[in-house]
Design an enzyme around this catalytic site. Structure first.
Site, PDB file in Angstrom:
ATOM      1  N   ASP A 101     -13.288   0.484  14.947  1.00  0.00           N
ATOM      2  CA  ASP A 101     -12.765   1.832  15.199  1.00  0.00           C
ATOM      3  C   ASP A 101     -12.980   2.313  16.631  1.00  0.00           C
ATOM      4  OD1 ASP A 101     -15.488   2.153  15.191  1.00  0.00           O
ATOM      5  OD2 ASP A 101     -15.568   3.104  13.214  1.00  0.00           O
ATOM      6  N   GLU A 123     -12.074  -4.529   8.873  1.00  0.00           N
ATOM      7  CA  GLU A 123     -12.962  -3.398   8.568  1.00  0.00           C
ATOM      8  C   GLU A 123     -12.119  -2.118   8.426  1.00  0.00           C
ATOM      9  OE1 GLU A 123     -17.195  -3.077  10.309  1.00  0.00           O
ATOM     10  OE2 GLU A 123     -16.257  -1.212  10.986  1.00  0.00           O
ATOM     11  N   GLU A 137     -14.380   7.935  16.542  1.00  0.00           N
ATOM     12  CA  GLU A 137     -14.084   6.769  15.708  1.00  0.00           C
ATOM     13  C   GLU A 137     -13.260   7.101  14.458  1.00  0.00           C
ATOM     14  OE1 GLU A 137     -17.081   7.468  17.026  1.00  0.00           O
ATOM     15  OE2 GLU A 137     -17.488   5.770  18.341  1.00  0.00           O
ATOM     16  N   HIS A 215     -26.536   5.794  19.903  1.00  0.00           N
ATOM     17  CA  HIS A 215     -25.495   5.817  20.933  1.00  0.00           C
ATOM     18  C   HIS A 215     -24.301   6.704  20.637  1.00  0.00           C
ATOM     19  CE1 HIS A 215     -23.653   2.943  18.143  1.00  0.00           C
ATOM     20  NE2 HIS A 215     -22.503   3.206  18.742  1.00  0.00           N
ATOM     21  N   ARG A 217     -21.501   9.395  20.361  1.00  0.00           N
ATOM     22  CA  ARG A 217     -21.188  10.492  21.283  1.00  0.00           C
ATOM     23  C   ARG A 217     -21.628  11.862  20.738  1.00  0.00           C
ATOM     24  NH1 ARG A 217     -17.816   6.897  23.760  1.00  0.00           N
ATOM     25  NH2 ARG A 217     -17.000   7.488  25.789  1.00  0.00           N
ATOM     26  N   HIS A 247     -28.891   1.918  24.807  1.00  0.00           N
ATOM     27  CA  HIS A 247     -27.464   1.724  25.084  1.00  0.00           C
ATOM     28  C   HIS A 247     -27.157   2.108  26.532  1.00  0.00           C
ATOM     29  CE1 HIS A 247     -23.117   2.165  24.631  1.00  0.00           C
ATOM     30  NE2 HIS A 247     -23.234   1.483  23.509  1.00  0.00           N
TER      31      HIS A 247
HETATM   32  C1  UD1 Z   1     -18.360   2.325  22.169  1.00  0.00           C
HETATM   33  C2  UD1 Z   1     -17.376   2.797  21.118  1.00  0.00           C
HETATM   34  C3  UD1 Z   1     -18.114   3.117  19.828  1.00  0.00           C
HETATM   35  C4  UD1 Z   1     -18.964   1.933  19.381  1.00  0.00           C
HETATM   36  C5  UD1 Z   1     -19.872   1.482  20.525  1.00  0.00           C
HETATM   37  C6  UD1 Z   1     -20.599   0.214  20.145  1.00  0.00           C
HETATM   38  C7  UD1 Z   1     -15.404   4.057  21.891  1.00  0.00           C
HETATM   39  C8  UD1 Z   1     -14.892   5.350  22.343  1.00  0.00           C
HETATM   40  N1  UD1 Z   1     -16.716   4.015  21.586  1.00  0.00           N
HETATM   41  O1  UD1 Z   1     -19.248   3.399  22.470  1.00  0.00           O
HETATM   42  O2  UD1 Z   1     -17.175   3.407  18.813  1.00  0.00           O
HETATM   43  O3  UD1 Z   1     -19.757   2.320  18.288  1.00  0.00           O
HETATM   44  O4  UD1 Z   1     -19.087   1.211  21.678  1.00  0.00           O
HETATM   45  O5  UD1 Z   1     -21.652  -0.021  21.042  1.00  0.00           O
HETATM   46  O6  UD1 Z   1     -14.679   3.104  21.795  1.00  0.00           O
HETATM   47  N2  UD1 Z   1     -21.281   1.161  29.630  1.00  0.00           N
HETATM   48  C9  UD1 Z   1     -21.627   0.271  30.617  1.00  0.00           C
HETATM   49  N3  UD1 Z   1     -21.515  -1.070  30.352  1.00  0.00           N
HETATM   50  C10 UD1 Z   1     -21.095  -1.551  29.157  1.00  0.00           C
HETATM   51  C11 UD1 Z   1     -20.753  -0.639  28.145  1.00  0.00           C
HETATM   52  C12 UD1 Z   1     -20.855   0.719  28.413  1.00  0.00           C
HETATM   53  O7  UD1 Z   1     -22.029   0.665  31.692  1.00  0.00           O
HETATM   54  O8  UD1 Z   1     -21.044  -2.780  28.965  1.00  0.00           O
HETATM   55  C13 UD1 Z   1     -21.408   2.614  29.919  1.00  0.00           C
HETATM   56  C14 UD1 Z   1     -20.290   3.085  30.879  1.00  0.00           C
HETATM   57  O9  UD1 Z   1     -20.814   4.082  31.675  1.00  0.00           O
HETATM   58  C15 UD1 Z   1     -19.264   3.661  29.894  1.00  0.00           C
HETATM   59  C16 UD1 Z   1     -20.181   4.273  28.864  1.00  0.00           C
HETATM   60  O10 UD1 Z   1     -21.267   3.361  28.731  1.00  0.00           O
HETATM   61  O11 UD1 Z   1     -18.411   4.619  30.481  1.00  0.00           O
HETATM   62  C17 UD1 Z   1     -19.542   4.493  27.508  1.00  0.00           C
HETATM   63  O12 UD1 Z   1     -18.917   3.300  27.041  1.00  0.00           O
HETATM   64  P1  UD1 Z   1     -17.785   3.411  25.907  1.00  0.00           P
HETATM   65  O13 UD1 Z   1     -17.315   2.041  25.545  1.00  0.00           O
HETATM   66  O14 UD1 Z   1     -16.747   4.414  26.266  1.00  0.00           O
HETATM   67  O15 UD1 Z   1     -18.556   4.072  24.695  1.00  0.00           O
HETATM   68  P2  UD1 Z   1     -19.834   3.577  23.923  1.00  0.00           P
HETATM   69  O16 UD1 Z   1     -20.774   4.732  23.860  1.00  0.00           O
HETATM   70  O17 UD1 Z   1     -20.309   2.299  24.475  1.00  0.00           O
HETATM   71  N1  UDP Z   2     -26.942  -5.041  18.554  1.00  0.00           N
HETATM   72  C1  UDP Z   2     -27.413  -5.992  19.458  1.00  0.00           C
HETATM   73  N2  UDP Z   2     -28.289  -5.606  20.426  1.00  0.00           N
HETATM   74  C2  UDP Z   2     -28.733  -4.316  20.538  1.00  0.00           C
HETATM   75  C3  UDP Z   2     -28.240  -3.347  19.617  1.00  0.00           C
HETATM   76  C4  UDP Z   2     -27.331  -3.746  18.644  1.00  0.00           C
HETATM   77  O1  UDP Z   2     -27.029  -7.162  19.380  1.00  0.00           O
HETATM   78  O2  UDP Z   2     -29.514  -4.028  21.433  1.00  0.00           O
HETATM   79  C5  UDP Z   2     -25.987  -5.470  17.515  1.00  0.00           C
HETATM   80  C6  UDP Z   2     -26.369  -5.091  16.085  1.00  0.00           C
HETATM   81  O3  UDP Z   2     -27.113  -6.108  15.475  1.00  0.00           O
HETATM   82  C7  UDP Z   2     -25.016  -4.919  15.437  1.00  0.00           C
HETATM   83  C8  UDP Z   2     -24.127  -4.421  16.541  1.00  0.00           C
HETATM   84  O4  UDP Z   2     -24.787  -4.771  17.761  1.00  0.00           O
HETATM   85  O5  UDP Z   2     -24.481  -6.154  14.983  1.00  0.00           O
HETATM   86  C9  UDP Z   2     -23.958  -2.940  16.445  1.00  0.00           C
HETATM   87  O6  UDP Z   2     -23.496  -2.433  17.639  1.00  0.00           O
HETATM   88  P1  UDP Z   2     -23.600  -0.901  18.016  1.00  0.00           P
HETATM   89  O7  UDP Z   2     -24.759  -0.273  17.327  1.00  0.00           O
HETATM   90  O8  UDP Z   2     -23.541  -0.829  19.493  1.00  0.00           O
HETATM   91  O9  UDP Z   2     -22.221  -0.327  17.482  1.00  0.00           O
HETATM   92  P2  UDP Z   2     -21.707   0.228  16.068  1.00  0.00           P
HETATM   93  O10 UDP Z   2     -21.941  -0.800  15.037  1.00  0.00           O
HETATM   94  O11 UDP Z   2     -22.405   1.516  15.798  1.00  0.00           O
HETATM   95  O12 UDP Z   2     -20.259   0.483  16.336  1.00  0.00           O
END
Ligand code: UD1
Ligand code: UDP
Length: 374
Positions: A101, A123, A137, A215, A217, A247
């Site tokens: 999502d 999923e 999401e 993590h 939002r 995160h």
């Molecule tokens: C995203 C997904 C969320 C999912 C999560 C899993 C969206 C909007 N959100 O959240 O649904 O649960 O991933 O972890 O799709 N950033 C980095 N490096 C990275 C990743 C993120 O620097 O490799 C930082 C950047 O500043 C970026 C911010 O995190 O702008 C947010 O990343 P984003 O993918 O928009 O949202 P997540 O909070 O990671």
């Molecule tokens: N995970 C990981 N390292 C971490 C935190 C999470 O490998 O430091 C794995 C966790 O086991 C799970 C997945 O990442 O399989 C979940 O990701 P996250 O919590 O970022 O996203 P969500 O599932 O909430 O979308």
């Protein structure tokens, strides 16, 4: 019959959960697939591609420091759409697949629709029935649900959610969640058992652990409540090790890494953990405090209760079985439930999210379907 499949992957959970499907294709010797990395989690996923032995065929670059959701969504849609146009002489996908999502998934589903390509949603049907929890999401997965031809629902509950939205029942397949296929792959191959921590901070852990992740939002503005709760719990439970892989979102990282927790001897603030480090920590945890979707699904395999840092969950199965509990982001609620929520979970009992055979089911369904079905 072979079909041309295009997997679009953006974030950590998507790669973890798509891995076993690609692995299954490799096992059966099917080569009619390509993998796109949108780069949404460029940093987080760097080492994961290697661990999961997947080399993306196409690499996009949609993440940019400080961009908002509209900008992320626009960049994702344009980048995926341009790619489909660029590769049309070498690979015309018959089915685009995406998992979950995230913004990558919503964008992939929209591009599939505009290009008249079938979309398979892995999923499918998870719903909290609250557009702001989780944000964005719930919106993303509803869009994916509108565009999908194939809805791979993990549980009966998710199937029922889709039926309530008038999704054709012929297009819904209850197959389980691939997250359990991934877990079982590393458990059955003994890779988890043999794994030595890659993060050196974890070598200093001596005794039982509590895993913390946060993590979402909608929780960013309340991270301080969680920090205060962990501070208090770590003072009271000195024999427990509190592990918090942080995160990289700056709204989380800056607050946690500059908090009082960094001075507590039994609190380990770490960079995001490699998959096997994280799973090993889950396996030795007495409790988890988290808003992660994937971790809610993985914990029952190890019999570890999760205090879910949310008001609602689209994964109600573990809560309904009494294995996990919704506690929200209120400091007192977190502390009280940490002390009082002690379900007796039998390790090795079945996981309500899947049986480890989901990927095979998905591939069997896709490869046996014909374009004119429904
Ligand atoms: C995203 C997904 C969320 C999912 C999560 C899993 C969206 C909007 N959100 O959240 O649904 O649960 O991933 O972890 O799709 N950033 C980095 N490096 C990275 C990743 C993120 O620097 O490799 C930082 C950047 O500043 C970026 C911010 O995190 O702008 C947010 O990343 P984003 O993918 O928009 O949202 P997540 O909070 O990671
Ligand atoms: N995970 C990981 N390292 C971490 C935190 C999470 O490998 O430091 C794995 C966790 O086991 C799970 C997945 O990442 O399989 C979940 O990701 P996250 O919590 O970022 O996203 P969500 O599932 O909430 O979308």
């Amino acid at each position: 019959m072979s079909k041309k499949l295009l997997f679009i992957i953006g974030t950590r959970p998507e790669l973890i959960k798509v891995f076993p499907i690609i692995n299954h294709l490799k096992t059966i010797g099917n080569t009619s697939y390509k993998v796109v990395s949108t780069g949404q989690h460029k940093d987080l996923l760097e080492s994961y591609w290697r661990v999961f032995n997947i080399n993306p065929d196409y690499q996009l670059d949609i993440i940019k420091e400080g961009q908002n959701l509209t900008q992320l969504t626009s960049r994702a849609i344009i980048a995926i759409d341009e790619l489909i146009g660029e590769i049309k002489n070498e690979f015309i996908p018959e089915i685009i697949l995406a998992q979950g999502d995230t913004t990558t998934v919503m964008a992939a589903s929209m591009v599939a629709f505009y290009n008249n390509i079938e979309f398979a949603h892995i999923e499918a049907g998870l719903r909290s029935f609250n557009m702001h929890h989780p944000f964005p999401e719930e919106f993303n997965r509803k869009i994916a649900g509108i565009t999908a031809k194939y809805h791979f629902a993990p549980t009966i509950t998710s199937k029922d959610n889709l039926l309530r939205e008038n999704t054709s029942k012929e297009n819904i397949f209850v197959v389980g969640n691939t997250v359990i296929d991934t877990l079982n792959y590393f458990i059955d191959s003994k890779l988890l058992e043999q794994h030595k921590f890659l993060n050196q901070k974890l070598d200093n852990i001596n005794g039982p652990t509590v895993l913390i992740t946060c993590h979402r939002r909608e929780n960013h503005s309340q991270i301080n409540n969680l920090i205060e709760a962990v501070e208090l719990l770590s003072s009271e439970y000195k024999a427990l090790n509190f592990i918090w892989p942080v995160h990289p979102n700056p709204n989380v990282k800056n607050k946690v890494e500059n908090s009082i927790l960094t001075s507590k001897p039994n609190v380990f603030i770490t960079a995001p953990l490699e998959y096997l480090d994280l799973i090993k920590i889950i396996s030795i945890s007495t409790k988890i405090i988290s808003d992660s979707g994937g971790i809610q699904e993985e914990a029952p395999t190890f019999g570890v209760p999760v205090l879910i840092l949310r008001e609602t969950t689209e994964r109600p199965e573990a809560v309904n079985l009494g294995l996990s509990k919704l506690v929200g982001m209120n400091k007192d609620e977190i502390i009280t439930n940490f002390k009082n929520f002690n379900p007796k979970i039998k390790v090795g009992s079945s996981n309500p999210y899947g049986d480890g055979k989901t990927s095979k089911r998905i591939i069997d369904i896709l490869l046996s379907s014909s374009k004119n079905d429904n």
